[in-house]
Design a protein around this motif. Structure first.
Motif, PDB file in Angstrom:
ATOM      1  N   ALA A 100       0.906  -1.484  -0.079  1.00  0.00           N
ATOM      2  CA  ALA A 100      -0.046  -0.208   0.007  1.00  0.00           C
ATOM      3  C   ALA A 100       0.995   1.421   0.148  1.00  0.00           C
ATOM      4  O   ALA A 100       1.955   1.436   0.686  1.00  0.00           O
ATOM      5  CB  ALA A 100      -0.896   0.048   1.201  1.00  0.00           C
ATOM      6  N   PRO A 101       0.536   2.392  -0.640  1.00  0.00           N
ATOM      7  CA  PRO A 101       1.288   3.368  -0.972  1.00  0.00           C
ATOM      8  C   PRO A 101       1.156   4.366   0.288  1.00  0.00           C
ATOM      9  O   PRO A 101       1.785   5.503   0.276  1.00  0.00           O
ATOM     10  CB  PRO A 101       0.863   4.227  -2.181  1.00  0.00           C
ATOM     11  N   ARG A 118      13.355   4.690   2.132  1.00  0.00           N
ATOM     12  CA  ARG A 118      13.831   5.957   1.405  1.00  0.00           C
ATOM     13  C   ARG A 118      12.701   6.516   1.040  1.00  0.00           C
ATOM     14  O   ARG A 118      11.547   6.078   0.613  1.00  0.00           O
ATOM     15  CB  ARG A 118      15.037   5.716   0.491  1.00  0.00           C
ATOM     16  N   THR A 119      12.951   8.079   0.786  1.00  0.00           N
ATOM     17  CA  THR A 119      11.965   8.690  -0.231  1.00  0.00           C
ATOM     18  C   THR A 119      12.238   8.683  -1.819  1.00  0.00           C
ATOM     19  O   THR A 119      13.493   8.773  -2.221  1.00  0.00           O
ATOM     20  CB  THR A 119      12.118  10.203   0.493  1.00  0.00           C
ATOM     21  N   ASP A 120      11.199   8.395  -2.436  1.00  0.00           N
ATOM     22  CA  ASP A 120      11.237   8.119  -3.966  1.00  0.00           C
ATOM     23  C   ASP A 120      10.862   9.300  -4.515  1.00  0.00           C
ATOM     24  O   ASP A 120       9.550   9.183  -5.022  1.00  0.00           O
ATOM     25  CB  ASP A 120      10.818   6.940  -4.313  1.00  0.00           C
ATOM     26  N   ASN A 121      11.449  10.459  -4.588  1.00  0.00           N
ATOM     27  CA  ASN A 121      11.056  11.841  -5.190  1.00  0.00           C
ATOM     28  C   ASN A 121       9.597  12.120  -4.323  1.00  0.00           C
ATOM     29  O   ASN A 121       9.806  12.728  -3.187  1.00  0.00           O
ATOM     30  CB  ASN A 121      10.763  11.460  -6.525  1.00  0.00           C
ATOM     31  N   ALA A 122       8.485  12.079  -4.737  1.00  0.00           N
ATOM     32  CA  ALA A 122       7.462  12.607  -3.910  1.00  0.00           C
ATOM     33  C   ALA A 122       6.795  11.412  -2.888  1.00  0.00           C
ATOM     34  O   ALA A 122       6.045  11.820  -2.011  1.00  0.00           O
ATOM     35  CB  ALA A 122       6.410  12.916  -4.870  1.00  0.00           C
ATOM     36  N   GLN A 123       7.277  10.187  -3.127  1.00  0.00           N
ATOM     37  CA  GLN A 123       6.663   9.081  -2.141  1.00  0.00           C
ATOM     38  C   GLN A 123       7.513   9.047  -1.095  1.00  0.00           C
ATOM     39  O   GLN A 123       8.701   8.506  -0.777  1.00  0.00           O
ATOM     40  CB  GLN A 123       6.785   7.830  -2.834  1.00  0.00           C
ATOM     41  N   ALA A 124       6.972   9.731   0.059  1.00  0.00           N
ATOM     42  CA  ALA A 124       7.950  10.197   1.327  1.00  0.00           C
ATOM     43  C   ALA A 124       7.278   9.685   2.423  1.00  0.00           C
ATOM     44  O   ALA A 124       7.609   9.670   3.766  1.00  0.00           O
ATOM     45  CB  ALA A 124       8.011  11.786   1.536  1.00  0.00           C
ATOM     46  N   ASN A 148      -2.872   8.792   4.613  1.00  0.00           N
ATOM     47  CA  ASN A 148      -2.477   9.299   3.267  1.00  0.00           C
ATOM     48  C   ASN A 148      -1.648  10.615   3.387  1.00  0.00           C
ATOM     49  O   ASN A 148      -1.094  10.969   2.466  1.00  0.00           O
ATOM     50  CB  ASN A 148      -3.584   9.744   2.322  1.00  0.00           C
ATOM     51  N   ILE A 149      -1.875  11.300   4.705  1.00  0.00           N
ATOM     52  CA  ILE A 149      -1.139  12.874   4.734  1.00  0.00           C
ATOM     53  C   ILE A 149      -0.065  12.724   6.121  1.00  0.00           C
ATOM     54  O   ILE A 149      -0.493  12.239   7.282  1.00  0.00           O
ATOM     55  CB  ILE A 149      -2.067  13.795   5.236  1.00  0.00           C
ATOM     56  N   LEU A 150       0.920  12.895   5.965  1.00  0.00           N
ATOM     57  CA  LEU A 150       2.032  13.049   6.884  1.00  0.00           C
ATOM     58  C   LEU A 150       2.653  14.195   7.067  1.00  0.00           C
ATOM     59  O   LEU A 150       3.295  14.763   5.914  1.00  0.00           O
ATOM     60  CB  LEU A 150       3.116  11.803   6.531  1.00  0.00           C
ATOM     61  N   ALA A 151       2.886  14.854   8.150  1.00  0.00           N
ATOM     62  CA  ALA A 151       3.763  16.158   8.294  1.00  0.00           C
ATOM     63  C   ALA A 151       4.960  15.519   9.276  1.00  0.00           C
ATOM     64  O   ALA A 151       4.985  15.034  10.145  1.00  0.00           O
ATOM     65  CB  ALA A 151       2.979  17.069   9.124  1.00  0.00           C
ATOM     66  N   PHE A 193      27.058  21.136   7.091  1.00  0.00           N
ATOM     67  CA  PHE A 193      25.694  21.946   7.155  1.00  0.00           C
ATOM     68  C   PHE A 193      24.657  21.211   8.104  1.00  0.00           C
ATOM     69  O   PHE A 193      24.930  20.168   8.573  1.00  0.00           O
ATOM     70  CB  PHE A 193      24.965  21.603   5.581  1.00  0.00           C
ATOM     71  N   ASN A 194      23.883  22.182   8.491  1.00  0.00           N
ATOM     72  CA  ASN A 194      22.790  21.912   9.578  1.00  0.00           C
ATOM     73  C   ASN A 194      21.709  22.736   9.341  1.00  0.00           C
ATOM     74  O   ASN A 194      21.845  23.878   9.000  1.00  0.00           O
ATOM     75  CB  ASN A 194      23.428  21.917  10.902  1.00  0.00           C
ATOM     76  N   GLY A 195      20.675  22.393  10.146  1.00  0.00           N
ATOM     77  CA  GLY A 195      19.529  22.987   9.983  1.00  0.00           C
ATOM     78  C   GLY A 195      18.174  22.126  10.217  1.00  0.00           C
ATOM     79  O   GLY A 195      18.347  21.079  10.360  1.00  0.00           O
ATOM     80  N   ILE A 196      16.992  22.678  10.011  1.00  0.00           N
ATOM     81  CA  ILE A 196      15.646  22.073  10.128  1.00  0.00           C
ATOM     82  C   ILE A 196      15.074  22.027   8.784  1.00  0.00           C
ATOM     83  O   ILE A 196      15.360  23.092   7.816  1.00  0.00           O
ATOM     84  CB  ILE A 196      14.953  22.736  11.117  1.00  0.00           C
ATOM     85  N   THR A 197      14.152  21.130   8.560  1.00  0.00           N
ATOM     86  CA  THR A 197      13.572  20.907   7.189  1.00  0.00           C
ATOM     87  C   THR A 197      12.186  20.360   7.963  1.00  0.00           C
ATOM     88  O   THR A 197      11.892  19.615   8.477  1.00  0.00           O
ATOM     89  CB  THR A 197      13.989  20.039   6.167  1.00  0.00           C
ATOM     90  N   LEU A 198      10.976  21.326   7.333  1.00  0.00           N
ATOM     91  CA  LEU A 198       9.574  20.584   7.494  1.00  0.00           C
ATOM     92  C   LEU A 198       9.128  20.386   6.170  1.00  0.00           C
ATOM     93  O   LEU A 198       9.276  20.745   5.092  1.00  0.00           O
ATOM     94  CB  LEU A 198       8.503  21.796   8.052  1.00  0.00           C
ATOM     95  N   GLU A 199       8.442  19.082   6.376  1.00  0.00           N
ATOM     96  CA  GLU A 199       7.928  18.434   5.106  1.00  0.00           C
ATOM     97  C   GLU A 199       6.601  18.106   5.263  1.00  0.00           C
ATOM     98  O   GLU A 199       6.120  17.322   6.276  1.00  0.00           O
ATOM     99  CB  GLU A 199       8.837  17.346   4.589  1.00  0.00           C
ATOM    100  N   ALA A 200       5.590  18.376   4.165  1.00  0.00           N
ATOM    101  CA  ALA A 200       4.359  17.689   4.190  1.00  0.00           C
ATOM    102  C   ALA A 200       4.314  16.778   3.075  1.00  0.00           C
ATOM    103  O   ALA A 200       4.436  17.009   1.729  1.00  0.00           O
ATOM    104  CB  ALA A 200       3.174  18.983   3.880  1.00  0.00           C
ATOM    105  N   ALA A 201       3.832  15.586   3.160  1.00  0.00           N
ATOM    106  CA  ALA A 201       3.761  14.553   2.332  1.00  0.00           C
ATOM    107  C   ALA A 201       2.359  13.857   2.242  1.00  0.00           C
ATOM    108  O   ALA A 201       1.648  13.411   3.024  1.00  0.00           O
ATOM    109  CB  ALA A 201       4.828  13.362   2.578  1.00  0.00           C
ATOM    110  N   ILE A 202       1.974  13.685   1.049  1.00  0.00           N
ATOM    111  CA  ILE A 202       0.669  13.036   0.618  1.00  0.00           C
ATOM    112  C   ILE A 202       0.837  12.008  -0.406  1.00  0.00           C
ATOM    113  O   ILE A 202       1.831  12.005  -1.271  1.00  0.00           O
ATOM    114  CB  ILE A 202      -0.468  14.289  -0.048  1.00  0.00           C
ATOM    115  N   SER A 203       0.467  10.615   0.064  1.00  0.00           N
ATOM    116  CA  SER A 203       0.374   9.689  -0.816  1.00  0.00           C
ATOM    117  C   SER A 203      -1.035   8.737  -0.797  1.00  0.00           C
ATOM    118  O   SER A 203      -1.419   8.517   0.274  1.00  0.00           O
ATOM    119  CB  SER A 203       1.583   8.546  -0.371  1.00  0.00           C
ATOM    120  N   PHE A 204      -1.199   8.231  -2.059  1.00  0.00           N
ATOM    121  CA  PHE A 204      -2.533   7.747  -2.105  1.00  0.00           C
ATOM    122  C   PHE A 204      -2.500   6.708  -3.193  1.00  0.00           C
ATOM    123  O   PHE A 204      -1.652   6.727  -4.093  1.00  0.00           O
ATOM    124  CB  PHE A 204      -3.753   8.681  -2.420  1.00  0.00           C
TER     125      PHE A 204
END
Length: 420
Positions: A32-33, A163-169, A383-386, A409-420
């Motif tokens: 399942a995606p 791993r993340t595959d482009n948009a599949q995170a 289907n939605i992950l923050a 390098f260092n710092g923070i990243t926020l990501e919103a991911a949708i997969s269906f």
């Protein structure tokens, strides 16, 4: 751009022509995606069938990040990075049940960091039954066997499943992928055997990422194999351990692709790259051993889940020669991540990952790179992950004048991911 528009139009035409009512169920022998696919590695092998005709599942994924990273090196040539949004990425998936036990998968990158055009990542046919030859043909064998054929993501190691595959995170509990990112898509075939908790696989590829029939004799086939044990002992405790091997022969044209095969790009945009474009570019943050003559990679992956606590590890060694090498060089990659999932349906998690790579940059220079990641996530729905990640990466012992000398390098990243 014209080709992209034409291709996108063709996709839209096909999609609107599909029988969309088939979207009400998943496919057989399928990962399942969404959230349900987390901690699933190879697609489940199930002899029970629900085939009642050709079934098309249209899916996809989309992500966007807000990045706030700083980087530096001894040369002082790196420009300041601002806190801002990265390019949104998107995938389109077509999964089709063609016959009882025969499934096709095709993934297209609609947008990615490294390509402004729409382009196909790859696809495969997965065969879990041979009933298309004759009903019940080799049924006893196919209850345990699977065959995959295509221009596909090759099954070396278990890290590529997380791993993340482009948009599949959705499957990745962190924003960034692994420090040494073993991922490639090559034309080949894989044969699997499943027997209770045991699994085995052997396969081969043609060794090429970009396909060509040019007969220059510069590329040899690659061979891969995997052996594993995966057992859910009780409701709370699961243990998995696999070992994988990949051997690539010569590829004098552009090198072996196992650690350079991801053409979509890293999540750490623009780090360690100067104003003239010198540096890793879209592969920022990754360590890529450059072997064109030959390469042998071995990866061992333990996975343990007890209740909401899970551990995944990487023990990997890579040895090979570049075109001008007279001696074999070696890289070692070690990583461990600890995740705690909590909430009524494990909708929240906290975790940490430490990765380190040491290797021979050339015959007289040994280097190492260390990365530490802290992550947190919240599944708003299946289907939605923050996600939120803090990352710190340090480059050690690179020679004077190298862009990585004194690099960090260092710092923070926020990501919103949708997969269906």
């Amino acid at each position: 751009m014209k080709n992209s528009i034409k291709y996108f139009g063709l996709i839209a035409f096909v999609l609107f022509g599909l029988q969309m009512q088939a979207q009400d169920r998943d496919l057989d022998n399928y990962r399942a995606p969404d959230k349900r696919g987390i901690n699933v590695f190879e697609a489940p092998k199930d002899t029970i069938t629900s085939f009642d005709g050709v079934h098309v599942r249209v899916g996809g994924a989309s992500t966007i990040q807000f990045q706030s990273l700083d980087h530096e090196n001894t040369l002082g040539t790196l420009p300041d990075l601002e806190g801002n949004f990265n390019l949104a990425t998107a995938n389109l998936d077509l999964d089709v049940l063609l016959y009882d036990g025969v499934r096709m998968h095709l993934r297209t990158y609609l947008s990615s960091q490294n390509h402004e055009d729409v382009w196909v990542k790859g696809g495969y046919i997965q065969i879990d039954k041979l009933d298309f030859i004759n009903e019940g043909f080799a049924e006893g064998l196919m209850d345990h066997m699977r065959i995959k054929i295509g221009h596909m993501e090759n099954n070396y190691g278990d890290a590529h499943f997380r791993r993340t595959d482009n948009a599949q995170a959705i499957y990745n509990p962190f924003v960034g992928n692994y420090l040494m990112d073993s991922f490639t898509t090559e034309v080949g075939a894989e044969v699997y055997m499943f027997n209770g908790p045991w699994l085995g696989m052997v396969g081969f590829t043609n060794g090429k990422l970009n396909q060509s029939t040019a007969g220059n004799g510069e590329t040899d086939p690659s061979f891969l194999a995997k052996l594993g044990y995966d057992n859910q002992f009780n409701e709370d405790f699961r243990f998995r351990l696999t070992g994988s091997l990949l051997y690539s022969g010569r590829n004098y044209g552009r090198g072996n692709y196992l650690y350079t095969g991801d053409r979509a790009g890293t999540r750490y945009y623009n780090v360690m790259t100067d104003v003239d474009g010198n540096g890793p570019g879209f592969r920022a943050g990754r360590i890529n051993p450059s072997f064109k003559n030959e390469m042998t990679s071995v990866m061992i992956n333990p996975f343990i889940k007890y209740g909401g606590l899970e551990f995944f590890g990487i023990i990997e060694t890579i040895s090979g020669q570049d075109a001008n090498d007279t001696d074999t060089r070696t890289y070692n990659h070690y990583a461990g991540e600890l995740i705690y999932r909590f909430g009524a349906d494990e909708d929240f998690y906290l975790g940490g990952r430490y990765s380190t790579v040491d290797g021979e940059l050339n015959s007289n220079t040994d280097i190492s790179v260390n990365r530490f990641q802290l992550g947190a996530g919240w599944f708003l729905t299946k289907n939605i992950l923050a996600k939120l990640e803090y990352v710190n990466q340090e480059y050690n012992d690179y020679p004077t004048g190298d862009i990585y000398n004194g690099g960090q390098f260092n710092g923070i990243t926020l990501e919103a991911a949708i997969s269906f």
